[in-house]
Scaffold this motif. Structure first.
Motif, PDB file in Angstrom:
ATOM      1  N   MET A 190      20.264  -4.363 -11.664  1.00 16.23           N
ATOM      2  CA  MET A 190      20.712  -5.734 -11.429  1.00 16.23           C
ATOM      3  C   MET A 190      22.134  -5.691 -10.888  1.00 16.23           C
ATOM      4  SD  MET A 190      19.519  -7.642 -14.917  1.00 16.23           S
ATOM      5  CE  MET A 190      18.186  -8.820 -14.840  1.00 16.23           C
ATOM      6  N   ASP A 191      22.302  -6.130  -9.653  1.00 14.14           N
ATOM      7  CA  ASP A 191      23.653  -6.228  -9.092  1.00 14.14           C
ATOM      8  C   ASP A 191      23.953  -7.711  -8.862  1.00 14.14           C
ATOM      9  OD1 ASP A 191      25.999  -6.229  -7.754  1.00 14.14           O
ATOM     10  OD2 ASP A 191      25.410  -4.773  -6.212  1.00 14.14           O
ATOM     11  N   PHE A 192      24.735  -8.263  -9.781  1.00 13.22           N
ATOM     12  CA  PHE A 192      25.048  -9.699  -9.735  1.00 13.22           C
ATOM     13  C   PHE A 192      26.256  -9.994  -8.852  1.00 13.22           C
ATOM     14  CE2 PHE A 192      22.723  -9.397 -13.797  1.00 13.22           C
ATOM     15  CZ  PHE A 192      21.834 -10.443 -13.655  1.00 13.22           C
ATOM     16  N   SER A 193      26.689  -9.027  -8.056  1.00 12.10           N
ATOM     17  CA  SER A 193      27.892  -9.281  -7.245  1.00 12.10           C
ATOM     18  C   SER A 193      27.597 -10.267  -6.109  1.00 12.10           C
ATOM     19  CB  SER A 193      28.444  -7.967  -6.688  1.00 12.10           C
ATOM     20  OG  SER A 193      27.491  -7.407  -5.802  1.00 12.10           O
ATOM     21  N   THR A 200      20.628 -17.626 -11.293  1.00  7.44           N
ATOM     22  CA  THR A 200      20.689 -16.213 -11.671  1.00  7.44           C
ATOM     23  C   THR A 200      20.146 -15.441 -10.476  1.00  7.44           C
ATOM     24  OG1 THR A 200      20.359 -16.742 -13.993  1.00  7.44           O
ATOM     25  CG2 THR A 200      19.766 -14.510 -13.298  1.00  7.44           C
ATOM     26  N   ARG A 201      21.057 -14.829  -9.714  1.00  4.31           N
ATOM     27  CA  ARG A 201      20.665 -14.132  -8.479  1.00  4.31           C
ATOM     28  C   ARG A 201      21.211 -12.724  -8.527  1.00  4.31           C
ATOM     29  NH1 ARG A 201      20.606 -18.162  -3.446  1.00  4.31           N
ATOM     30  NH2 ARG A 201      20.282 -20.126  -4.538  1.00  4.31           N
ATOM     31  N   PHE A 202      20.385 -11.769  -8.149  1.00 11.46           N
ATOM     32  CA  PHE A 202      20.894 -10.396  -8.122  1.00 11.46           C
ATOM     33  C   PHE A 202      20.165  -9.566  -7.082  1.00 11.46           C
ATOM     34  CE2 PHE A 202      17.568 -10.604 -11.342  1.00 11.46           C
ATOM     35  CZ  PHE A 202      16.809  -9.469 -11.125  1.00 11.46           C
ATOM     36  N   MET A 203      20.785  -8.438  -6.763  1.00  8.19           N
ATOM     37  CA  MET A 203      20.157  -7.509  -5.832  1.00  8.19           C
ATOM     38  C   MET A 203      19.592  -6.366  -6.663  1.00  8.19           C
ATOM     39  SD  MET A 203      19.679  -7.863  -2.662  1.00  8.19           S
ATOM     40  CE  MET A 203      20.873  -8.882  -1.853  1.00  8.19           C
ATOM     41  N   TYR A 204      18.423  -5.935  -6.253  1.00  5.09           N
ATOM     42  CA  TYR A 204      17.714  -4.845  -6.930  1.00  5.09           C
ATOM     43  C   TYR A 204      17.551  -3.785  -5.855  1.00  5.09           C
ATOM     44  CZ  TYR A 204      13.400  -3.001  -9.261  1.00  5.09           C
ATOM     45  OH  TYR A 204      12.430  -2.254  -9.874  1.00  5.09           O
ATOM     46  N   ASP A 334      20.958 -23.938 -18.190  1.00  4.19           N
ATOM     47  CA  ASP A 334      22.042 -23.649 -17.255  1.00  4.19           C
ATOM     48  C   ASP A 334      21.693 -22.344 -16.537  1.00  4.19           C
ATOM     49  OD1 ASP A 334      24.263 -22.955 -15.872  1.00  4.19           O
ATOM     50  OD2 ASP A 334      25.682 -23.266 -17.511  1.00  4.19           O
ATOM     51  N   ASN A 335      21.126 -22.481 -15.355  1.00  4.07           N
ATOM     52  CA  ASN A 335      20.581 -21.327 -14.639  1.00  4.07           C
ATOM     53  C   ASN A 335      21.652 -20.324 -14.173  1.00  4.07           C
ATOM     54  OD1 ASN A 335      18.681 -20.523 -11.739  1.00  4.07           O
ATOM     55  ND2 ASN A 335      18.156 -19.971 -13.803  1.00  4.07           N
ATOM     56  N   SER A 336      22.921 -20.711 -14.287  1.00  4.00           N
ATOM     57  CA  SER A 336      23.971 -19.779 -13.855  1.00  4.00           C
ATOM     58  C   SER A 336      24.325 -18.767 -14.950  1.00  4.00           C
ATOM     59  CB  SER A 336      25.236 -20.556 -13.487  1.00  4.00           C
ATOM     60  OG  SER A 336      25.793 -21.110 -14.668  1.00  4.00           O
ATOM     61  N   GLN A 337      23.689 -18.874 -16.109  1.00  3.89           N
ATOM     62  CA  GLN A 337      24.099 -18.035 -17.243  1.00  3.89           C
ATOM     63  C   GLN A 337      23.558 -16.606 -17.197  1.00  3.89           C
ATOM     64  OE1 GLN A 337      26.369 -18.588 -19.708  1.00  3.89           O
ATOM     65  NE2 GLN A 337      26.807 -20.221 -18.258  1.00  3.89           N
ATOM     66  N   GLY A 338      22.616 -16.334 -16.276  1.00  4.27           N
ATOM     67  CA  GLY A 338      22.017 -14.994 -16.231  1.00  4.27           C
ATOM     68  C   GLY A 338      23.055 -13.906 -16.022  1.00  4.27           C
ATOM     69  N   PRO A 340      26.477 -13.717 -16.687  1.00  2.13           N
ATOM     70  CA  PRO A 340      27.247 -13.319 -17.870  1.00  2.13           C
ATOM     71  C   PRO A 340      26.400 -12.742 -18.995  1.00  2.13           C
ATOM     72  CG  PRO A 340      27.290 -15.732 -17.578  1.00  2.13           C
ATOM     73  CD  PRO A 340      26.692 -15.135 -16.336  1.00  2.13           C
ATOM     74  N   ILE A 341      25.183 -13.246 -19.156  1.00  2.00           N
ATOM     75  CA  ILE A 341      24.352 -12.746 -20.267  1.00  2.00           C
ATOM     76  C   ILE A 341      23.945 -11.286 -20.032  1.00  2.00           C
ATOM     77  CG2 ILE A 341      22.099 -12.952 -21.406  1.00  2.00           C
ATOM     78  CD1 ILE A 341      22.364 -16.021 -21.025  1.00  2.00           C
ATOM     79  N   PHE A 342      23.364 -11.015 -18.850  1.00  2.00           N
ATOM     80  CA  PHE A 342      22.871  -9.656 -18.620  1.00  2.00           C
ATOM     81  C   PHE A 342      24.019  -8.661 -18.435  1.00  2.00           C
ATOM     82  CE2 PHE A 342      19.019 -12.100 -17.474  1.00  2.00           C
ATOM     83  CZ  PHE A 342      18.120 -11.465 -18.310  1.00  2.00           C
ATOM     84  N   GLU A 343      25.073  -9.076 -17.711  1.00  2.00           N
ATOM     85  CA  GLU A 343      26.204  -8.148 -17.544  1.00  2.00           C
ATOM     86  C   GLU A 343      26.842  -7.846 -18.893  1.00  2.00           C
ATOM     87  OE1 GLU A 343      27.762  -8.590 -12.964  1.00  2.00           O
ATOM     88  OE2 GLU A 343      29.023  -9.456 -14.535  1.00  2.00           O
TER      89      GLU A 343
END
Ligand code: FAD
Length: 398
Positions: A190-193, A200-204, A334-338, A340-343
């Motif tokens: 998960m790359d949340f950068s 919650t958007r990330f690169m795999y 709050d869909n933006s929480q992914g 902070p939660i996963f990191e």
């Protein structure tokens, strides 16, 4: 009118779950005297997806050795826009391709004369009388007392409000570049950068060599994007790695949307009918991982079938369903929480322990330790909301 055919077991859909079930029956002598039918309109001859999961060295990857999986012993997870490397022993992150999987499963089926695989679309599955199920296709109607159905439909999930529904949706490009920019020792989990844009958007990123990788733009969110938005995000990401659009070739793509919901998929099951695979709720609600879970379910289903117990009693809800439900409540509020939660989780707890937890192999004290790394107030609020929804009279279920 063609003659009706009667089977001991009918499997609707010959995708991952249907083929795993059919192949497990083909390998088990108990089923050698049973008549078994698989129905799928698709020939299952395309490399239409790649499946990843984590397996303990040797033991859990063993059923897939013949598919020549790709392994990584390190995963990367971003923290404050930098990738942090994690070793994951005793696990290995494992990738198997769909085409060799389909070919191997079909080979096992064709070696079992009691099993037929027909290329037909099922239009209806209905209970006739006394538990006799009628499975209809355009060509004919097949009868059986045990039907397994892997056709998935989002509609019933979206028509209810009690269980939040997110999707894990993505487009992935298999790229080959003219520059060596990928670290093939590490699967970027998960790359949340990437810009979160309220989701919650990330690169795999799964590199198979310094010049080849699967790059997948993934969201855990309620609705899908336009294709060009995923593609632009992948192009931008590759550009940040130093690859202009002329520096790579897109050799293959994959796309998907996996339901993330604690919706009770099992409610359609009955004594003679069992939903399997994603359709049966076998996709882990908080992560979308399905492949290894389906394998585990099939391993349990095979001995269960030998007991002759009603099919709907196979489903068991465990405490992880409740954890997933709370996390999904947080992410849908709050869909933006992914990010902070996963990191935060990977920062504070060891990667192998997190993977063990996500594989539902931890014990309760380990789970408390993992959960204590999550934002306390948000999860407590979500916990009470879920409890209220589940145990208070329905007028409070908002
Ligand atoms: C591109 C992609 C990548 C994925 N990657 C991963 C991953 O890395 N790890 C992981 O754990 N999970 C992953 N998943 C999720 C999940 O593992 C897969 O979707 C998996 O294929 C689910 O298995 P299934 O048998 O439930 O569904 P499917 O494999 O989709 O099989 C369902 C079958 O039903 C058939 N069917 C549909 N309608 C009918 C009908 N009317 N009659 C008869 N048959 C019908 C379809 O043709 C299909 O073959 C991925 C999903 C996708 C789409």
């Amino acid at each position: 009118m063609k003659e009706t055919e009667v089977y001991d077991y009918i499997i609707v859909g010959a995708g991952a779950a249907g083929l795993m079930l059919g192949s497990a029956m083909a390998l088990d002598p108990y089923f050698s005297s049973k008549k078994i039918l698989l129905l799928d309109p698709d020939p299952k001859d395309k490399n239409d997806r790649s499946w990843c999961f984590w397996s303990k060295e040797e033991k859990e990857a063993e059923p897939w050795q013949a598919l020549q999986p790709h392994y990584w012993s390190h995963i990367g997870v971003s923290y404050q826009n930098h990738i942090v490397d994690h070793t994951i022993a005793p696990y290995r992150y494992t990738l198997v391709e769909a085409a060799p999987f389909y070919a191997l499963m079909k080979k096992r089926l064709s070696a079992a004369p009691q099993i037929s695989l027909k290329q037909e679309a099922v239009s209806q599955v209905q209970e006739r009388s006394l538990g006799l199920m009628a499975v209809s296709t355009e060509a004919r109607t097949y009868l059986s007392r045990q039907v397994f159905d892997s056709r998935f439909n989002y509609k019933p999930l979206l028509q209810q409000q009690q269980y939040p529904v997110l999707q894990q949706h993505f487009i992935g490009w298999f790229v080959k570049s003219n520059k060596a920019v990928f670290n093939s020792q590490q699967a970027v989990f998960m790359d949340f950068s990437v810009p979160q844009k309220g989701n919650t958007r990330f690169m795999y990123l799964l590199p198979s060599s310094p010049t080849e990788a699967l790059v997948e733009y993934t969201l855990f969110s309620p609705t899908r994007l336009q294709t060009k938005e995923y593609e632009k995000a992948i192009e931008d990401y590759l550009s940040n790695l130093g690859l202009g659009t002329n520096d790579y070739e897109v050799q293959r793509t994959e796309t998907g949307s996996i339901p993330m919901s604690c919706y009770p998929f099992e409610q359609e099951n009955h004594a003679h009918y069992l939903k399997i695979g994603t359709a049966g709720g076998w996709s882990k609600p908080s992560t979308g991982y399905t492949f290894q879970n389906s394998h585990k379910k099939i391993q349990a289903l095979i001995p269960y079938l030998k007991t002759g117990k009603p099919l709907h009693k196979f489903h068991k809800r465990n405490r992880f369903w409740w954890y997933d439900r709370i996390l999904l409540r947080v992410l849908s509020q709050d869909n933006s929480q992914g990010k902070p939660i996963f990191e935060g989780l990977f920062k504070k707890r060891s990667a192998p322990l997190i993977l063990k937890f996500l594989a539902e192999d931890t014990h309760f004290l380990q789970e408390l330790y993992i959960m204590s790394a999550a934002p306390l107030w948000r999860f407590t609020k979500a916990f009470f909301r879920v409890m209220a929804q589940s145990f208070l009279p329905s007028r409070n279920k908002k």
